[in-house]
Design a protein around this motif. Structure first.
Motif, PDB file in Angstrom:
ATOM      1  N   GLN A 337       0.819  -1.212   0.000  1.00  0.00           N
ATOM      2  CA  GLN A 337       0.000   0.000   0.000  1.00  0.00           C
ATOM      3  C   GLN A 337       0.856   1.267   0.000  1.00  0.00           C
ATOM      4  OE1 GLN A 337      -3.192  -0.239  -0.677  1.00  0.00           O
ATOM      5  NE2 GLN A 337      -2.740  -2.431  -0.722  1.00  0.00           N
ATOM      6  N   LYS A 338       1.990   1.223   0.706  1.00  0.00           N
ATOM      7  CA  LYS A 338       2.908   2.367   0.706  1.00  0.00           C
ATOM      8  C   LYS A 338       3.394   2.662  -0.703  1.00  0.00           C
ATOM      9  CE  LYS A 338       5.034   1.669   5.266  1.00  0.00           C
ATOM     10  NZ  LYS A 338       6.310   1.277   5.910  1.00  0.00           N
ATOM     11  N   ILE A 339       3.787   1.609  -1.395  1.00  0.00           N
ATOM     12  CA  ILE A 339       4.300   1.791  -2.758  1.00  0.00           C
ATOM     13  C   ILE A 339       3.189   2.282  -3.676  1.00  0.00           C
ATOM     14  CG2 ILE A 339       5.320   0.608  -4.749  1.00  0.00           C
ATOM     15  CD1 ILE A 339       6.774  -1.224  -2.734  1.00  0.00           C
ATOM     16  N   ARG A 340       1.978   1.736  -3.504  1.00  0.00           N
ATOM     17  CA  ARG A 340       0.851   2.179  -4.344  1.00  0.00           C
ATOM     18  C   ARG A 340       0.552   3.670  -4.116  1.00  0.00           C
ATOM     19  NH1 ARG A 340      -1.148  -1.766  -7.230  1.00  0.00           N
ATOM     20  NH2 ARG A 340      -1.239  -3.897  -6.402  1.00  0.00           N
ATOM     21  N   VAL A 353       3.799   2.251 -16.058  1.00  0.00           N
ATOM     22  CA  VAL A 353       5.005   1.415 -15.917  1.00  0.00           C
ATOM     23  C   VAL A 353       5.201   0.996 -14.460  1.00  0.00           C
ATOM     24  CG1 VAL A 353       7.530   1.431 -16.072  1.00  0.00           C
ATOM     25  CG2 VAL A 353       6.161   2.402 -17.926  1.00  0.00           C
ATOM     26  N   ALA A 354       5.042   1.957 -13.532  1.00  0.00           N
ATOM     27  CA  ALA A 354       5.237   1.664 -12.109  1.00  0.00           C
ATOM     28  C   ALA A 354       4.227   0.646 -11.601  1.00  0.00           C
ATOM     29  CB  ALA A 354       5.151   2.950 -11.293  1.00  0.00           C
ATOM     30  N   GLU A 355       2.975   0.760 -12.044  1.00  0.00           N
ATOM     31  CA  GLU A 355       1.942  -0.205 -11.629  1.00  0.00           C
ATOM     32  C   GLU A 355       2.268  -1.607 -12.127  1.00  0.00           C
ATOM     33  OE1 GLU A 355      -1.559   1.619 -13.224  1.00  0.00           O
ATOM     34  OE2 GLU A 355      -2.085   2.616 -11.324  1.00  0.00           O
ATOM     35  N   GLN A 356       2.723  -1.703 -13.371  1.00  0.00           N
ATOM     36  CA  GLN A 356       3.070  -3.022 -13.917  1.00  0.00           C
ATOM     37  C   GLN A 356       4.244  -3.629 -13.159  1.00  0.00           C
ATOM     38  OE1 GLN A 356       1.364  -4.784 -16.389  1.00  0.00           O
ATOM     39  NE2 GLN A 356       2.660  -6.364 -15.483  1.00  0.00           N
ATOM     40  N   HIS A 357       5.222  -2.784 -12.839  1.00  0.00           N
ATOM     41  CA  HIS A 357       6.377  -3.257 -12.070  1.00  0.00           C
ATOM     42  C   HIS A 357       5.948  -3.806 -10.714  1.00  0.00           C
ATOM     43  CE1 HIS A 357       9.641  -0.729 -14.337  1.00  0.00           C
ATOM     44  NE2 HIS A 357       9.307  -1.814 -14.973  1.00  0.00           N
ATOM     45  N   LEU A 358       5.049  -3.096 -10.032  1.00  0.00           N
ATOM     46  CA  LEU A 358       4.594  -3.538  -8.716  1.00  0.00           C
ATOM     47  C   LEU A 358       3.807  -4.841  -8.820  1.00  0.00           C
ATOM     48  CD1 LEU A 358       4.289  -3.142  -5.689  1.00  0.00           C
ATOM     49  CD2 LEU A 358       2.297  -1.710  -6.136  1.00  0.00           C
ATOM     50  N   ASN A 359       2.934  -4.946  -9.809  1.00  0.00           N
ATOM     51  CA  ASN A 359       2.144  -6.176  -9.977  1.00  0.00           C
ATOM     52  C   ASN A 359       3.050  -7.381 -10.220  1.00  0.00           C
ATOM     53  OD1 ASN A 359      -0.243  -4.764  -9.658  1.00  0.00           O
ATOM     54  ND2 ASN A 359      -0.565  -4.458 -11.841  1.00  0.00           N
ATOM     55  N   ASP A 360       4.084  -7.196 -11.028  1.00  0.00           N
ATOM     56  CA  ASP A 360       5.026  -8.293 -11.294  1.00  0.00           C
ATOM     57  C   ASP A 360       5.756  -8.697 -10.018  1.00  0.00           C
ATOM     58  OD1 ASP A 360       4.404  -8.419 -14.003  1.00  0.00           O
ATOM     59  OD2 ASP A 360       5.969  -6.988 -14.573  1.00  0.00           O
ATOM     60  N   LEU A 361       6.110  -7.707  -9.199  1.00  0.00           N
ATOM     61  CA  LEU A 361       6.805  -8.005  -7.948  1.00  0.00           C
ATOM     62  C   LEU A 361       5.905  -8.779  -6.996  1.00  0.00           C
ATOM     63  CD1 LEU A 361       9.229  -7.676  -6.031  1.00  0.00           C
ATOM     64  CD2 LEU A 361       8.235  -5.507  -5.285  1.00  0.00           C
ATOM     65  N   ASP A 368       3.736 -19.758  -5.242  1.00  0.00           N
ATOM     66  CA  ASP A 368       3.999 -20.970  -4.460  1.00  0.00           C
ATOM     67  C   ASP A 368       4.807 -21.984  -5.268  1.00  0.00           C
ATOM     68  OD1 ASP A 368       2.111 -21.718  -6.284  1.00  0.00           O
ATOM     69  OD2 ASP A 368       0.638 -22.436  -4.834  1.00  0.00           O
ATOM     70  N   VAL A 369       5.292 -21.563  -6.448  1.00  0.00           N
ATOM     71  CA  VAL A 369       6.194 -22.432  -7.220  1.00  0.00           C
ATOM     72  C   VAL A 369       7.624 -21.969  -6.951  1.00  0.00           C
ATOM     73  CG1 VAL A 369       4.459 -22.783  -9.005  1.00  0.00           C
ATOM     74  CG2 VAL A 369       6.139 -20.954  -9.290  1.00  0.00           C
ATOM     75  N   CYS A 370       8.584 -22.683  -7.509  1.00  0.00           N
ATOM     76  CA  CYS A 370       9.990 -22.302  -7.378  1.00  0.00           C
ATOM     77  C   CYS A 370      10.149 -20.817  -7.723  1.00  0.00           C
ATOM     78  CB  CYS A 370      10.850 -23.147  -8.319  1.00  0.00           C
ATOM     79  SG  CYS A 370      12.550 -22.561  -8.475  1.00  0.00           S
ATOM     80  N   ARG A 371      10.781 -20.064  -6.839  1.00  0.00           N
ATOM     81  CA  ARG A 371      10.879 -18.617  -7.038  1.00  0.00           C
ATOM     82  C   ARG A 371      11.686 -18.246  -8.285  1.00  0.00           C
ATOM     83  NH1 ARG A 371       8.252 -16.046  -3.390  1.00  0.00           N
ATOM     84  NH2 ARG A 371       7.973 -16.975  -1.319  1.00  0.00           N
ATOM     85  N   ARG A 372      12.560 -19.123  -8.704  1.00  0.00           N
ATOM     86  CA  ARG A 372      13.357 -18.798  -9.883  1.00  0.00           C
ATOM     87  C   ARG A 372      12.533 -18.838 -11.167  1.00  0.00           C
ATOM     88  NH1 ARG A 372      17.133 -20.030  -6.183  1.00  0.00           N
ATOM     89  NH2 ARG A 372      19.210 -19.116  -6.467  1.00  0.00           N
ATOM     90  N   ILE A 373      11.390 -19.504 -11.143  1.00  0.00           N
ATOM     91  CA  ILE A 373      10.556 -19.570 -12.354  1.00  0.00           C
ATOM     92  C   ILE A 373      10.002 -18.185 -12.712  1.00  0.00           C
ATOM     93  CG2 ILE A 373       8.443 -20.532 -13.356  1.00  0.00           C
ATOM     94  CD1 ILE A 373       9.060 -23.122 -11.791  1.00  0.00           C
ATOM     95  N   PRO A 374       9.264 -17.488 -11.815  1.00  0.00           N
ATOM     96  CA  PRO A 374       8.793 -16.149 -12.177  1.00  0.00           C
ATOM     97  C   PRO A 374       9.917 -15.117 -12.270  1.00  0.00           C
ATOM     98  CG  PRO A 374       8.196 -16.638  -9.904  1.00  0.00           C
ATOM     99  CD  PRO A 374       8.729 -17.901 -10.483  1.00  0.00           C
ATOM    100  N   LEU A 375      10.971 -15.287 -11.475  1.00  0.00           N
ATOM    101  CA  LEU A 375      12.071 -14.329 -11.496  1.00  0.00           C
ATOM    102  C   LEU A 375      12.788 -14.364 -12.846  1.00  0.00           C
ATOM    103  CD1 LEU A 375      13.666 -12.251  -9.839  1.00  0.00           C
ATOM    104  CD2 LEU A 375      15.145 -14.113  -9.071  1.00  0.00           C
ATOM    105  N   MET A 376      13.115 -15.568 -13.323  1.00  0.00           N
ATOM    106  CA  MET A 376      13.773 -15.695 -14.622  1.00  0.00           C
ATOM    107  C   MET A 376      12.836 -15.280 -15.750  1.00  0.00           C
ATOM    108  SD  MET A 376      16.744 -16.849 -13.652  1.00  0.00           S
ATOM    109  CE  MET A 376      16.439 -15.870 -12.189  1.00  0.00           C
ATOM    110  N   ASN A 377      11.564 -15.645 -15.601  1.00  0.00           N
ATOM    111  CA  ASN A 377      10.585 -15.321 -16.639  1.00  0.00           C
ATOM    112  C   ASN A 377      10.453 -13.809 -16.834  1.00  0.00           C
ATOM    113  OD1 ASN A 377       8.382 -16.190 -18.494  1.00  0.00           O
ATOM    114  ND2 ASN A 377       7.133 -15.037 -17.074  1.00  0.00           N
ATOM    115  N   TYR A 378      10.566 -13.064 -15.753  1.00  0.00           N
ATOM    116  CA  TYR A 378      10.457 -11.601 -15.837  1.00  0.00           C
ATOM    117  C   TYR A 378      11.526 -11.031 -16.773  1.00  0.00           C
ATOM    118  CZ  TYR A 378      10.301  -6.714 -14.430  1.00  0.00           C
ATOM    119  OH  TYR A 378      10.197  -5.352 -14.442  1.00  0.00           O
ATOM    120  N   PHE A 379      12.702 -11.660 -16.775  1.00  0.00           N
ATOM    121  CA  PHE A 379      13.795 -11.188 -17.620  1.00  0.00           C
ATOM    122  C   PHE A 379      13.834 -11.910 -18.975  1.00  0.00           C
ATOM    123  CE2 PHE A 379      15.335 -10.078 -13.323  1.00  0.00           C
ATOM    124  CZ  PHE A 379      15.532  -8.718 -13.515  1.00  0.00           C
TER     125      PHE A 379
END
Length: 616
Positions: A337-340, A353-361, A368-379
């Motif tokens: 909420q602070k960031i929003r 752009v900022a809203e999309q960045h926050l949603n991705d984060l 609940d899957v391996c954290r590297r899956i969404p992290l790598m996918n983002y890049f």
């Protein structure tokens, strides 16, 4: 020297290139524009430092921060590489001396900020020099879609035209596909070769936990990390100050860092951290860009970062020496909420752009899957596994403190990391600190921790043996080697310890020959058991199992029945596990572990998983 591998070995003290380094260097030496996206700690600097020593002329390095320039020049000087910088922090006398080094051809590398490069007097200076390489570090600063946009970076395309014969090498650690395209278009290097290294930092343990009582959570985290070097990021100056005071009260070696402090205090605190005078920095995001301290063992986010790029860049400051490092993020919806709130102050495209960045984060934090899956996918990278073995969603909480699936997560072996002589390491570390203070350089500019660990395990007794350790080049051997050899010899004489000359010889042969998992796979198929191989290589049986799995996944067969010899389960329980694997998909162990009510440990499951794969 004109051979890149010779420079790598004799100047930098490394036996082999890391992924993509050699190909990038060849591209640069062919004078072709190049874009490099390589994770923090992946070895970007080598990609322009080696060509700088091979080219006849000057290599320019555009860098956004004075602290980064200072750090790089300091380290290069310790390697005997003539590098200088031009920035506002230099005294008039030092500035003139650097100008003279450039005009005389003595300096091989020049570090400067984009603002300095854009000045008329700088461009006039460079017009009279032979510039052979134009390097732009932190190239994501060019793009408005990047997390650290700097308008001055956009003007570099104009300056690039001043050096028509020099290839342009643009490097960054955090670039999404859109940012990459921006870099190529703005710098007008659309036809350049792009080298994209994996964004996976295998040695980082990634964890996200609910924020409940953050100060207590941080203190609990630090309790088992005495004397370790780390960074704690907070959302605001107020929170930095509060946490700093609380940690100081508890006896921690800590300094604060934020924009509310004077520049003098900020620089003093940063230097204290880099030089190992304090262990912990509590900071806002103002701290850390370009800090190349390799032995940062943890990064804690007391509060949420604003986007995935910031998170990735900040955790990237940990574990640059290749050893395990822990990354903990305390997550609460209040932080979201602070960031929003701040996003709502923006307008138009910037807000979007900022809203999309926050949603991705948030998607990353709540997965609940391996954290590297969404992290790598983002890049823009697809992570090829369902279980990384190095995040909180892939291992149990009790394992997270000590667990390490990938043996290659470190540049030195598990045997050395677990078995080096701590007392000797401390003596070597103490001497390194003394030398660093005398020479007014950072300790890791002399030798990184990984090198000291190898010294405290192999006990090298002469210069020839010392030269084969990680990070010991000919210049550092000449400058520091005798001192460290003396300490090692004294320790060995005190304790009656013999060196491991034969093991060091084996290591050299392994580095220059076949990869370890191939040697292990072939030895296993020739009749050696998993326990025997574990004893021979000085590792746990589960490590041998991981090597055998890698060997199998490359298309090689394994003696399936011999794998079962490493299992301590009864026939009945073994069959129960195998049946569960049939039902739940053997390639992912977490569902199998849960289905068995957590009654069978992961080490056993990995043995039976390999058997299940090999028998099919």
């Amino acid at each position: 020297m004109t051979n890149p591998k010779q420079v790598l070995n004799e100047v930098f003290g490394y036996e082999t290139f890391r992924p993509l380094q050699e190909e990038i260097i060849e591209q640069v030496l062919d004078r072709r524009d190049t874009l490099v996206i390589m994770p923090t700690g992946g070895g970007k600097s080598i990609c322009y430092q080696i060509p700088a020593l091979i080219f006849d002329g000057l290599t320019l390095v555009v860098s956004p921060l004075i602290s980064l320039m200072k750090d790089q020049v300091e380290q290069l000087s310790e390697l005997g590489i003539p590098a200088v910088c031009l920035n506002s922090s230099l005294s008039e006398e030092k500035y003139r001396a650097n100008l003279q080094a450039l005009r005389s051809g003595e300096a091989k590398m020049l570090y400067l900020a984009p603002e300095t490069l854009l000045m008329k007097r700088t461009r006039k200076l460079l017009a009279d020099l032979q510039v052979d390489l134009f390097t732009i570090d932190e190239a994501h600063c060019i793009s408005e879609w990047g997390h650290d946009f700097r308008p001055e970076y956009r003007k570099l395309a104009k300056v690039k035209k001043d050096f028509p014969d020099a290839p342009c090498l643009a490097l960054t650690a955090t670039a999404t596909p859109r940012v990459r395209e921006d870099i190529r278009q703005i710098l007008q290097v659309e036809d350049s070769e792009t080298f994209l290294a994996s964004f996976d930092r295998k040695n980082l343990m990634l964890r996200v936990t609910d924020k409940e009582n953050p100060t207590e959570q941080v203190l609990d985290f630090l309790y088992t990390r005495e004397h370790q070097s780390g960074i704690i990021y907070c959302f605001s100056r107020r929170l930095v100050n509060e946490l700093y005071v609380n940690l100081k009260k508890e006896g921690h070696s800590v300094k604060p860092y934020h924009a509310g402090l004077s520049e003098k205090v900020r620089n003093r605190n940063q230097d204290a951290f880099i030089r190992d005078d304090v262990n912990i920095i509590v900071a806002t995001i103002a701290f850390g860009m370009g800090i190349n301290k390799p032995d940062v063992r943890f990064v804690v986010h007391h509060d949420m970062p604003q986007n995935i790029e910031s998170y990735y860049q900040q955790i990237g400051r940990a574990g640059r020496d290749g050893l395990r490092a822990d990354c903990l993020l305390l997550y609460s919806h209040n932080d979201t909420q602070k960031i929003r709130y701040f996003i709502n102050q923006k307008e138009g495209e910037e807000k979007k752009v900022a809203e999309q960045h926050l949603n991705d984060l948030v998607d990353f934090l709540e997965t609940d899957v391996c954290r590297r899956i969404p992290l790598m996918n983002y890049f823009g990278e697809e992570y090829g596994k369902e279980n990384c073995g190095m995040c909180d969603n892939c291992v149990e909480p009790e394992e997270a403190e000590t667990f390490e699936d990938e043996e290659n997560a470190s540049r030195i072996s598990a045997e050395i990391r677990e078995g080096y002589e701590k007392e000797l390491f401390d003596r070597l570390r103490s001497h390194r600190k003394t030398l660093a203070d005398e020479r007014d350089v950072t300790p890791y500019a002399i030798f990184p921790d990984a090198t000291l660990m190898e010294m405290a395990w192999y006990y090298p007794r002469d210069e020839e043996q010392m030269l084969h350790l990680y990070g010991v080049g000919s210049l550092k051997m000449k400058r520091y080697g005798r001192d460290f050899l003396r300490i090692i010899r004294e320790y060995c004489e005190e304790r009656g310890v013999n060196g491991r000359a034969e093991r060091l010889k084996e290591r050299i042969e392994e580095l220059s020959g076949v990869e370890q998992h191939v040697l292990i796979g072939e030895a296993f198929n020739a009749g050696q058991s998993i326990p025997h191989l574990a004893e021979e290589y000085g590792v746990r049986p589960v490590t041998i199992v991981k090597h055998l799995k890698e060997y199998f996944e490359e298309g090689n067969e394994l003696r399936a029945d011999a794998i079962l010899e490493a299992s301590s389960l009864s026939h009945r329980n073994r069959d129960k596990v195998l049946q569960t694997m049939e039902e739940k998909n053997a390639r992912v162990l977490r569902p199998v572990y849960d289905a068995l009510d957590k009654s069978v440990g992961y080490d056993e499951l990995r043995v039976l998983q390999l058997y299940h794969m090999a028998r099919d």
